[in-house]
Design an enzyme around this catalytic site. Sequence first.
Site, mmCIF file in Angstrom:
data_model
loop_
_atom_site.group_PDB
_atom_site.id
_atom_site.type_symbol
_atom_site.label_atom_id
_atom_site.label_comp_id
_atom_site.label_asym_id
_atom_site.label_seq_id
_atom_site.Cartn_x
_atom_site.Cartn_y
_atom_site.Cartn_z
ATOM 1 N N HIS A 131 61.212 72.625 -26.280
ATOM 2 C CA HIS A 131 61.840 71.618 -25.992
ATOM 3 C C HIS A 131 63.182 71.583 -25.136
ATOM 4 O O HIS A 131 63.690 72.695 -24.890
ATOM 5 C CB HIS A 131 62.591 70.762 -27.224
ATOM 6 C CG HIS A 131 63.372 71.791 -28.041
ATOM 7 N ND1 HIS A 131 62.819 72.922 -28.716
ATOM 8 C CD2 HIS A 131 64.743 71.995 -28.229
ATOM 9 C CE1 HIS A 131 63.973 73.505 -29.579
ATOM 10 N NE2 HIS A 131 64.857 73.114 -29.084
ATOM 11 N N HIS A 142 66.873 70.062 -23.941
ATOM 12 C CA HIS A 142 68.004 69.341 -24.503
ATOM 13 C C HIS A 142 68.637 68.567 -23.250
ATOM 14 O O HIS A 142 69.056 69.235 -22.305
ATOM 15 C CB HIS A 142 69.014 70.234 -25.223
ATOM 16 C CG HIS A 142 68.736 70.821 -26.314
ATOM 17 N ND1 HIS A 142 69.312 70.445 -27.439
ATOM 18 C CD2 HIS A 142 67.975 72.233 -26.561
ATOM 19 C CE1 HIS A 142 68.663 71.549 -28.300
ATOM 20 N NE2 HIS A 142 67.965 72.475 -27.903
HETATM 21 P P1 5GP Z 1 67.140 74.444 -30.469
HETATM 22 O O1 5GP Z 1 68.533 75.341 -31.189
HETATM 23 O O2 5GP Z 1 65.970 75.060 -31.273
HETATM 24 O O3 5GP Z 1 67.155 74.545 -29.043
HETATM 25 O O4 5GP Z 1 67.492 72.939 -31.040
HETATM 26 C C1 5GP Z 1 66.832 72.344 -32.167
HETATM 27 C C2 5GP Z 1 67.270 70.817 -31.943
HETATM 28 O O5 5GP Z 1 66.513 70.094 -32.836
HETATM 29 C C3 5GP Z 1 68.731 70.961 -32.702
HETATM 30 O O6 5GP Z 1 69.654 70.395 -31.753
HETATM 31 C C4 5GP Z 1 68.558 70.135 -33.770
HETATM 32 O O7 5GP Z 1 69.726 69.290 -34.050
HETATM 33 C C5 5GP Z 1 67.539 69.148 -33.515
HETATM 34 N N1 5GP Z 1 66.731 68.887 -34.777
HETATM 35 C C6 5GP Z 1 66.474 69.641 -35.750
HETATM 36 N N2 5GP Z 1 65.491 69.183 -36.691
HETATM 37 C C7 5GP Z 1 65.399 67.774 -36.291
HETATM 38 C C8 5GP Z 1 64.793 66.800 -36.790
HETATM 39 O O8 5GP Z 1 64.378 66.544 -37.883
HETATM 40 N N3 5GP Z 1 64.911 65.631 -35.935
HETATM 41 C C9 5GP Z 1 65.336 65.542 -34.726
HETATM 42 N N4 5GP Z 1 65.516 64.222 -34.330
HETATM 43 N N5 5GP Z 1 66.380 66.764 -34.279
HETATM 44 C C10 5GP Z 1 66.063 67.746 -35.016
#
Ligand code: 5GP
Length: 135
Positions: free
Chosen positions: A99, A101
């Site tokens: 993903h 951001h």
């Molecule tokens: P990472 O640290 O893996 O790059 O970011 C994962 C992101 O996914 C985090 O910013 C977190 O807030 C978001 N996230 C985690 N679980 C969920 C969810 O169930 N729904 C949504 N919309 N975002 C999520």
Amino acid sequence: MNDCIFCKIINGELPCVKVYEDIEIMAFLDIHPVNFGHTLIVPKAHYINISDTPTDLLGKLMVVTQKIAPAILKATGTSSFNLGVNNGAPAGQVIFHTHFHVMPRYEGDGYKMWGSRAYAPGEMEKLGEAVKAAI
Ligand code: 5GP
Ligand code: ZN
């Protein structure tokens, strides 16, 4: 992947606030936003992160990012955003489904970029050579 939260969101097993969808890609609002409007852009197919995501799909993620970022900025009333990828656990990756951001930024919102370090003399050049040799 059965236990992947983003796969469940993509499959409709978990809810999300979806803002974009095409055949291969979906974008939805991050549930814990850095700033309001923080959006996640994800491929529908499960890949762990950019290290195993096919190159053409990464390109499509970037195309979608460029396409929807202006809409995110318009809706949030700002002109700037950070594009982020946490690639691997030590880099802060928590969800192991590729993903991007898109994080809207505001003048004076208080966030800072990451810190910086200083190379010892010659260290930077040596590391540059090591990287070039490994490509
Ligand atoms: P990472 O640290 O893996 O790059 O970011 C994962 C992101 O996914 C985090 O910013 C977190 O807030 C978001 N996230 C985690 N679980 C969920 C969810 O169930 N729904 C949504 N919309 N975002 C999520
Ligand atoms: Zn997944």
